[in-house]
Each structure stands twice: as C-alpha cells, then as structure tokens.
Motif scaffolding. Structure first.
Motif, PDB file in Angstrom:
ATOM      1  N   ALA A 396      43.162  26.041  14.553  1.00 19.83           N
ATOM      2  CA  ALA A 396      42.118  27.249  14.087  1.00 19.83           C
ATOM      3  C   ALA A 396      40.951  27.091  15.067  1.00 19.83           C
ATOM      4  O   ALA A 396      40.455  28.203  15.550  1.00 19.83           O
ATOM      5  N   ASN A 397      40.526  25.946  15.554  1.00 19.39           N
ATOM      6  CA  ASN A 397      39.548  26.014  16.701  1.00 19.39           C
ATOM      7  C   ASN A 397      39.885  26.684  17.938  1.00 19.39           C
ATOM      8  O   ASN A 397      39.240  27.536  18.597  1.00 19.39           O
ATOM      9  N   GLY A 398      41.178  26.444  18.263  1.00 20.65           N
ATOM     10  CA  GLY A 398      41.830  27.135  19.340  1.00 20.65           C
ATOM     11  C   GLY A 398      42.071  28.646  19.323  1.00 20.65           C
ATOM     12  O   GLY A 398      41.388  29.325  20.226  1.00 20.65           O
ATOM     13  N   VAL A 399      42.385  29.116  18.086  1.00 23.13           N
ATOM     14  CA  VAL A 399      42.588  30.538  17.856  1.00 23.13           C
ATOM     15  C   VAL A 399      41.225  31.182  17.855  1.00 23.13           C
ATOM     16  O   VAL A 399      41.043  32.187  18.654  1.00 23.13           O
ATOM     17  N   ILE A 400      40.184  30.697  17.085  1.00 24.95           N
ATOM     18  CA  ILE A 400      38.841  30.999  16.888  1.00 24.95           C
ATOM     19  C   ILE A 400      38.097  31.112  18.224  1.00 24.95           C
ATOM     20  O   ILE A 400      37.341  31.829  18.653  1.00 24.95           O
ATOM     21  N   GLY A 401      38.444  30.011  19.090  1.00 25.78           N
ATOM     22  CA  GLY A 401      37.794  29.783  20.282  1.00 25.78           C
ATOM     23  C   GLY A 401      38.372  30.725  21.427  1.00 25.78           C
ATOM     24  O   GLY A 401      37.641  30.950  22.401  1.00 25.78           O
ATOM     25  N   ALA A 402      39.516  31.117  21.257  1.00 25.56           N
ATOM     26  CA  ALA A 402      40.204  32.063  22.304  1.00 25.56           C
ATOM     27  C   ALA A 402      39.702  33.712  21.900  1.00 25.56           C
ATOM     28  O   ALA A 402      39.306  34.114  22.839  1.00 25.56           O
ATOM     29  N   LEU A 403      39.091  33.864  20.688  1.00 25.90           N
ATOM     30  CA  LEU A 403      38.392  34.949  20.359  1.00 25.90           C
ATOM     31  C   LEU A 403      36.880  34.892  21.063  1.00 25.90           C
ATOM     32  O   LEU A 403      36.558  35.797  21.512  1.00 25.90           O
ATOM     33  N   GLY A 404      36.477  33.570  21.007  1.00 23.82           N
ATOM     34  CA  GLY A 404      35.042  33.488  21.584  1.00 23.82           C
ATOM     35  C   GLY A 404      35.243  33.511  23.058  1.00 23.82           C
ATOM     36  O   GLY A 404      34.325  34.128  23.653  1.00 23.82           O
ATOM     37  N   SER A 405      36.382  33.091  23.533  1.00 27.22           N
ATOM     38  CA  SER A 405      36.707  33.164  25.037  1.00 27.22           C
ATOM     39  C   SER A 405      36.607  34.594  25.429  1.00 27.22           C
ATOM     40  O   SER A 405      36.353  35.045  26.611  1.00 27.22           O
TER      41      SER A 405
END
Length: 477
Positions: A396-405
């Motif tokens: 989840a951190n990866g997906v949401i982090g990708a949106l943040g990136s």
C-alpha cells in the motif's frame, strides 16, 4: 530463563505495544531505518543546492532542468510499488539494503558524469533507490513502534529537512573551497558516502520485522527475530496451538486491489490525497527554494543558499514538532490545518512577492515550510503506513507512494516551466489550488489511524470490522 511463546501476530503486536519505549536493538533498527530516509532526502536534494551552478556548468535549458530534476521522482513512481511488493513478499530487510546499493551507484554515476545524459543515468538509480526504500522503511518503522507512540513516525519529516540543510551547508563549504560550478558534483558524491555507510550498517544490524513474519505464518522466524531484537527468549507455539491467520493476502500484486475496497478505500483516498498534495507543493516550491532565494535576495550564491538554509531550519522545527502536533490534533486534522495555512502562504507569495520587505521575504517562505513540515509533509506517509495490516502495508505504501512521486515529479517538472513562461507570482497562485483542494478532502474524510480503536493487524479479529473486510476481500477465507 522463562520463554515468551508466540502463537501469532497478536502476541507480537501485544508485546511491542506493551514496550515502554523504542530502545536497545529495536531503537538501533528504528534509527537505521530513519537513516535510510535521511539518505533518500539527501540524494533527492543533492542537486537542489547546486542547481544554479550545475545549469551553468552543463549549459542546461529550462526543459533539461525540468527533466533532470524530476527524473528521480518519475522513476520512483515505478519502483515504489515494486519495492512494496518485494517487502511484503520476501521481507523488509533485503530490499532495504539493496536500495542503498542502488543509491551508491546513482551517486557515482552522477558525480563523475561528463555529460547531461550520464547524470540522467545516475538520477535513474537514485529514483529507484528512493522508490524502493521509502515504502519499506516506513512500514518497518510502524512495525517496531508501540501503538501509543505511532505519531513518532512523523519524525521522518524532521530527518528529511536535516538532510536538505546538510546539503546546503556542504554547498557553502564546497563553494568556499573553490569548487566553482562543480559544486553539484561534490553534493551528489557526498550522497554516495552516506549510502555506503548505511549499506554496511543496515547489513550488519538490521533484523527482519517479526510482525511481517507472523502475518505471513512464519511464527518460528518471528520468534527468532524477537529474541534478537529484545534480548529475551521467545519461542514459537506448537503448530496446533498457533492462532489462525484470517484473510491473509497471498496473491502478490493482486493484493493491491484490496486497498481500493471496503474500509480501506477512504483510507487510501485520504493518504493518497495528502501524499500527492504535499508532494506537489513541496517539490514545486520547497525543493526550488535555492532558486527562489536567488530571485528574492539577488544572485550572490552564498547569500541565496543561506536564505534557503533559513527556510529549511523551519522545516526541521516543524518536522520534529509534527509528532506532538499529530498526537494533539490527529494526523488527519493536522494535515487539513497545514494545507490551509500553506494555501494562505502561497497566495501571499503570488500576490506580493515582488514588493515584500526583506523581513517578510524571509518570513513567508519560512512559514510555508513550517506549516508544510508540521502537518501534511509528514502525515501522508504516516497515515498510509498506519492504515493497513502488515502483509498489505509496504505494498500500500508503494502504491500510495507512487501517487505521491507522481505529484513530486509534476511539481519538479512544472515549476521551472511555469516560472519561465508566466513568472514567479502567477506560478505561486496556480500552485495554491493544490493545498486548497487537499484541505477540503482532509476535512471530509474522517479516518485517522491514531484515533482508531484497534491496530489494522488486529482488525481482522475485531467483530465490528469482520463483515466489511470479508465483503471487501470477496470472502477469500
């Protein structure tokens, strides 16, 4: 010597939550994980302080500057979910250590690059390292933090600004040493030294997360990790006495769909909104503070860099205050307040930056950074990390982090282009739309993990959550 018996994830979480603090081997692991986030900030900001000299050194156009500064964030978009998937499938530590190797390679490529194209190669590796590391490090921090200290996850924001400030101080030092337009090479080279140090330290001292192991059914491994971390004897219960694992997510990338269903959907929307909003506002404004300082205070490199350093000292203050702010107001409300204040600061900069007296020219950007770092700057990743159970957490951190990136990449890309075509004032006014929209979302969605009755790792055993989760996961038990 008596032995603690581990039957499942409940025993692991209960033991960690009962700890009086984060000390001993657990404390060392906690700070080494934060050290990785220091490296991520250091590597990402390495070009920032020397961007002006670098532009002259390599004779870069505005488009090349936009591509170069945003590349690491575009790459992180891909590697955020890849890193999260690796960590949820194989454990937290191997990909964390691998990320340091990638950061070292990226620093070496960029520092010795004879051309713009090879600097891009270096920034590719930096983006991959950042994407892998951030999602996993935050998950690991959550899994070593007792519940009553969860707001301490926001400490990463203070660490971020310490790294940025360290880059600015190094830039001044290298300038005084006569580095000239090669300052940026020394900055990215310094990131390589930090990466090598952390690579060795994490390889030697990190221990796998027992919460992750227990949720994966690896109870023996969880007990072994607990023994190493806490210096007491832990043993795994016999197989027949172990707690059943309810609704374990075991389908790799398919697990990503779970965070968009049931009780997880509003959490995902909230965390993603904060991540995207804070990324755009920081990387479109905060990251370019050395360049903005040149506009506000003149073309003297040392004066402009000192101005940017003053701004970032407010980031350190806000970042290290953010755990206390989050504890008092909750992460969601603190984000809403922070976004609202940032909106006001951007309006003031957009309307009056050309006529601001020197005191306000320092104060308003400083307050922008203070409100950002004390609220949404820290909270997006913390909310994401604390809202999902262990085998979904890093993914989840990866997906949401990708949106943040994606937000970071857009911010880095659009600022130099808008500034060149419209000027600094209109650019600030356009960007003010972002925190305003994010403030509205934070006010509407009421989820806050620091106010939740139980940990996400234990929701599956709580009657009030079972039907919602089972429906969301299509009765996968």
């Amino acid at each position: 010597m008596s032995s603690f018996v581990i039957r499942g994830v409940h025993d692991v979480v209960s033991y960690i939550d009962a700890r009086p603090g984060i000390s001993g081997r657990a404390g060392l692991i906690w700070w080494l994980a934060l050290g990785g986030l220091f490296l991520d900030a250091f590597s990402n900001s390495a070009l920032s302080a020397g961007l002006g000299p670098m532009t002259k050194d390599l004779q870069l156009s505005a488009t090349q500057v936009a591509v170069l500064t945003s590349l690491a964030s575009w790459v992180a978009i891909v590697f955020n979910p890849i890193g999260g998937w690796m960590a949820d499938k194989w454990g937290r530590i191997p990909p964390l250590v691998f990320a340091k190797f990638l950061a070292l390679a990226g620093a070496a490529f960029a520092a010795f690059a004879p051309s713009f194209e090879l600097v891009l190669v270096g920034r590719f590796f930096v983006g991959a390292a950042y994407g892998i590391d951030f999602a996993i490090a935050m998950a690991l921090l959550a899994e070593f933090t007792p519940a009553r200290f969860k707001s301490r996850l926001n400490t990463w924001q203070g660490i971020w600004y310490c790294a940025v400030s360290a880059n600015l101080l190094l830039a001044i030092m290298f300038y005084n040493m006569g580095a000239g337009e090669s300052i940026w090479r020394y900055a990215v080279g310094s990131a390589g030294v930090v990466a090598l140090t952390l690579f060795i330290a994490q390889l030697l001292y990190m221990v796998e997360s027992p919460t992750w192991a227990a949720r994966k059914g690896l109870v023996d491994r969880a007990a072994a990790s607990m023994s190493k971390i806490y210096g007491e004897k832990f043993s795994a219960a016999p197989v027949e006495d172990r707690s059943p694992i309810v609704n374990q997510a075991t389908k790799g990338f398919a697990n990503i769909a779970l965070i968009f269903r049931g009780i997880y959907l509003p959490r995902t929307i909230l965390a993603a909104t904060i991540q995207i909003g804070q990324s755009i506002q920081y990387f479109a404004v905060g990251w370019y503070l050395p360049i903005i300082s040149l506009t506000l205070f003149g073309q003297d490199f040392v004066v402009a860099t000192l101005g940017a350093l003053v701004f970032n000292l407010f980031g350190i203050l806000g970042g290290f205050l953010s755990p206390a702010i989050g504890k008092k107001f909750g992460l969601r409300k603190a984000s809403a307040i922070g976004f609202g204040a940032v909106f006001v600061m951007l309006l003031l900069l957009g309307l009056f930056y050309q006529s601001l007296p020197i005191v306000l020219a320092f104060l308003i950007p400083s307050l922008f950074i203070l409100f950002h770092s004390g609220g949404p700057g820290a909270n997006g990743k913390s909310i994401s990390t604390l809202s999902f159970r262990s085998e979904l957490r890093a993914g989840a951190n990866g997906v949401i982090g990708a949106l943040g990136s994606t937000g970071a990449a857009l911010g880095l890309l659009v600022f130099p282009l808008l500034k060149q075509n419209l000027g600094l004032g209109p650019t600030f006014l356009i960007l003010a739309i972002v925190p305003l929209a994010a403030c509205v979302v934070c006010s509407v969605i009421k989820w806050d993990p620091t106010r939740a009755p139980v940990s996400p790792d234990e929701e599956l055993n709580a009657p009030q959550f079972k039907s919602d989760i089972q429906q969301a996961e299509l009765n996968r038990v």
